[in-house]
Design an enzyme around this catalytic site. Structure first.
Site, PDB file in Angstrom:
ATOM      1  N   HIS A 199       0.865  -1.204   0.000  1.00  0.00           N
ATOM      2  CA  HIS A 199       0.000   0.000   0.000  1.00  0.00           C
ATOM      3  C   HIS A 199       0.890   1.238   0.000  1.00  0.00           C
ATOM      4  CE1 HIS A 199      -3.810   2.159   1.542  1.00  0.00           C
ATOM      5  NE2 HIS A 199      -2.922   3.095   1.258  1.00  0.00           N
ATOM      6  N   HIS A 248       1.367   5.452  -1.763  1.00  0.00           N
ATOM      7  CA  HIS A 248       0.949   6.571  -2.625  1.00  0.00           C
ATOM      8  C   HIS A 248       2.202   7.138  -3.268  1.00  0.00           C
ATOM      9  CE1 HIS A 248      -3.134   6.699  -0.895  1.00  0.00           C
ATOM     10  NE2 HIS A 248      -2.512   6.205   0.161  1.00  0.00           N
ATOM     11  N   LEU A 249       2.313   6.952  -4.576  1.00  0.00           N
ATOM     12  CA  LEU A 249       3.486   7.481  -5.282  1.00  0.00           C
ATOM     13  C   LEU A 249       3.191   8.828  -5.922  1.00  0.00           C
ATOM     14  CD1 LEU A 249       4.926   4.232  -6.950  1.00  0.00           C
ATOM     15  CD2 LEU A 249       5.668   5.357  -4.837  1.00  0.00           C
ATOM     16  N   ARG A 250       1.919   9.240  -5.895  1.00  0.00           N
ATOM     17  CA  ARG A 250       1.528  10.543  -6.476  1.00  0.00           C
ATOM     18  C   ARG A 250       1.854  10.590  -7.971  1.00  0.00           C
ATOM     19  NH1 ARG A 250      -1.521  10.925  -2.033  1.00  0.00           N
ATOM     20  NH2 ARG A 250      -0.537  11.919  -0.257  1.00  0.00           N
ATOM     21  N   ASN A 308      -5.491   7.142  -6.087  1.00  0.00           N
ATOM     22  CA  ASN A 308      -6.229   8.382  -5.795  1.00  0.00           C
ATOM     23  C   ASN A 308      -5.501   9.613  -6.338  1.00  0.00           C
ATOM     24  OD1 ASN A 308      -4.256   7.897  -3.801  1.00  0.00           O
ATOM     25  ND2 ASN A 308      -5.302   9.183  -2.305  1.00  0.00           N
ATOM     26  N   LYS A 355      -9.686  -0.581  -5.286  1.00  0.00           N
ATOM     27  CA  LYS A 355      -9.631   0.142  -4.011  1.00  0.00           C
ATOM     28  C   LYS A 355     -10.956   0.834  -3.739  1.00  0.00           C
ATOM     29  CE  LYS A 355      -7.970   2.114  -0.288  1.00  0.00           C
ATOM     30  NZ  LYS A 355      -6.798   2.947  -0.066  1.00  0.00           N
ATOM     31  N   HIS A 378     -10.363   1.186   2.340  1.00  0.00           N
ATOM     32  CA  HIS A 378     -10.111   2.214   3.366  1.00  0.00           C
ATOM     33  C   HIS A 378     -11.298   2.118   4.319  1.00  0.00           C
ATOM     34  CE1 HIS A 378      -8.511   6.195   4.800  1.00  0.00           C
ATOM     35  NE2 HIS A 378      -9.644   6.076   5.443  1.00  0.00           N
ATOM     36  N   HIS A 432      -4.292  -0.453   6.215  1.00  0.00           N
ATOM     37  CA  HIS A 432      -3.780   0.389   7.315  1.00  0.00           C
ATOM     38  C   HIS A 432      -4.635   0.320   8.585  1.00  0.00           C
ATOM     39  CE1 HIS A 432      -6.720   2.950   5.382  1.00  0.00           C
ATOM     40  NE2 HIS A 432      -5.920   3.319   4.413  1.00  0.00           N
ATOM     41  N   LEU A 457      -4.529   9.486   7.932  1.00  0.00           N
ATOM     42  CA  LEU A 457      -5.846   8.844   8.036  1.00  0.00           C
ATOM     43  C   LEU A 457      -5.711   7.384   7.626  1.00  0.00           C
ATOM     44  CD1 LEU A 457      -8.236  11.586   6.623  1.00  0.00           C
ATOM     45  CD2 LEU A 457      -8.100  10.749   8.977  1.00  0.00           C
ATOM     46  N   ASP A 505       1.551   2.722   3.457  1.00  0.00           N
ATOM     47  CA  ASP A 505       0.680   3.886   3.273  1.00  0.00           C
ATOM     48  C   ASP A 505       1.505   5.173   3.238  1.00  0.00           C
ATOM     49  OD1 ASP A 505      -1.681   5.225   2.753  1.00  0.00           O
ATOM     50  OD2 ASP A 505      -2.322   5.296   4.847  1.00  0.00           O
ATOM     51  N   HIS A 531       3.165  14.711   1.140  1.00  0.00           N
ATOM     52  CA  HIS A 531       2.618  16.022   0.782  1.00  0.00           C
ATOM     53  C   HIS A 531       3.763  17.018   0.950  1.00  0.00           C
ATOM     54  CE1 HIS A 531      -1.670  14.984   0.659  1.00  0.00           C
ATOM     55  NE2 HIS A 531      -1.514  14.307   1.770  1.00  0.00           N
ATOM     56  N   ALA A 571      -3.742  15.062   5.301  1.00  0.00           N
ATOM     57  CA  ALA A 571      -3.466  13.803   5.992  1.00  0.00           C
ATOM     58  C   ALA A 571      -2.428  13.014   5.215  1.00  0.00           C
ATOM     59  CB  ALA A 571      -4.749  12.991   6.115  1.00  0.00           C
TER      60      ALA A 571
HETATM   61 ZN   LIG Z   1      -3.443   5.094   1.678  1.00  0.00          ZN
END
Ligand SMILES: [Zn+2]
Length: 345
Positions: free
Chosen positions: A14, A16-18, A42, A100, A137, A175, A220, A248, A252, A264
């Site tokens: 899990h 987030h590589l953006r 996302n 997801k 989630h 998570h 989160l 996770d 940012h 978050a």
């Molecule tokens: Zn996540």
């Protein structure tokens, strides 16, 4: 005292590589420690088609440092209008590894998420039939539910009926942060698993308010009370194949965290294996790190175990205050702290 450990190459189930510049800034950290990663969809707009996932996978591969040996595993973001045929096609072609489910407005870029899971009955039947995992989630989004109770209420209101109605559907509760989640997963059948982040093993909710408001400890689902941290930690180090590594990591830029309404997400990718090794060492079960990091995840997903090994050494490492890449500045988890293990590679 063990001075180093060598384990099969781990994966991150899990992350987030953006996209764009942030992707370029962070992907190398994940690719350095992990052979594969389940990449969250996302983005804006979210990844909902096979074509969008293929394009995003291409951008990730392009952003990798030279010589990196890393496979991104793509995920389809579910909306109320998710198309079962498109998703099944993506899974069968090896583009989508999973779907997801974000309840609408649960976290960063989840405005297109699902408003009512009952709208997805046809899709869930298809996923159950083809063996495609559903990643969840697990928080309700009702504003009248206390933020610290949203995971436990989700288990009661949404997850319990879902597992009853789709008894063969593979589900990863992502998570997990509560004793309720750890108990639910441990007490379910082998088709239910959970990922666990470094931060939920290491901090409790006091970290968010330690002498003042600490935006870099805010993610989160939010960190919970100490008794929940201890329950999640016990699950992670238990050796149970139902629990596996998922950082996770959610970067940012510093300005989006240190703000009147800070985003978050905790950016833990640079020292993820150091964090996990520290936890397993503190619990006296370093011999179980390999199962958690490198075996339980692929076994759950039905993917081959990685070839090759990585080594961690018992050596002090001081974590930098800020990670920079061009104009991008991100504060990593453990900023300014000294870690007791070092990932050698
Ligand atoms: Zn996540």
């Amino acid at each position: 005292m063990t001075s180093q450990i060598t384990i099969r190459r781990p994966d991150d189930w899990h992350v987030h590589l953006r996209d764009g510049e942030m992707l370029e800034a962070v992907v190398g950290y994940t690719a350095r420690q992990f052979a594969r990663a389940i990449v969250m969809p996302n983005l804006t707009p979210p990844v909902i088609t096979v074509a969008a996932a293929e394009a995003y996978r291409g951008r990730i591969l392009d952003a990798l440092p030279a010589g990196a040996d890393f496979t991104p595993l793509m995920v389809c973001y579910l909306t109320d209008d998710a198309d079962p045929a498109e998703i099944a096609r993506g899974y069968e072609q090896g583009v989508f590894a999973a779907c997801k489910l974000y309840p609408a407005h649960a976290t960063t870029n989840s405005a297109h998420g699902v408003t009512d899971i009952r709208k997805l009955t046809g899709l869930l039947e298809t996923m159950q039939r083809i063996g495609m995992p559903l990643l969840i989630h697990g928080e309700v989004t009702d504003r009248d539910i206390d933020i610290f109770d949203r995971e436990a209420v989700f288990i009661e209101r949404v997850l319990t009926p879902l597992v009853r109605d789709f008894p063969a559907l593979k589900i990863v509760l992502e998570h997990i942060t509560t004793a309720e989640a750890a108990e639910f997963v441990a007490g379910s059948g082998p088709q239910i698993g959970a990922t666990i982040t470094p931060q939920h093993l290491i901090i409790n909710r006091n970290a968010i308010f330690d002498g003042g408001i600490r935006p870099h400890a805010y993610c989160l689902p939010v960190a919970k009370r100490e008794r929940h941290r201890l329950a999640v930690r016990k699950a992670a180090v238990s050796g149970s194949p139902k629990f596996f590594l998922g950082t996770d990591s959610a970067p940012h830029g510093i300005g989006r965290k240190e703000a009147a309404c800070g985003c978050a997400g905790i950016f833990n990718a640079p020292y993820a294996m150091e964090s996990y090794a520290q936890v397993f060492d503190e619990e006296g079960v370093l011999d179980r790190l390999e199962g958690f990091a490198s075996e339980h995840g692929p076994n759950f997903y039905g993917l081959p175990l990685n070839e090759g090994t990585v080594t961690l050494k018992r050596e002090d490492v001081t974590v930098e205050d800020v990670v920079t890449h061009g104009d991008i500045r991100v504060v990593p988890f453990h900023a300014g702290e000294t870690m007791r293990w070092r990932f050698v590679g």
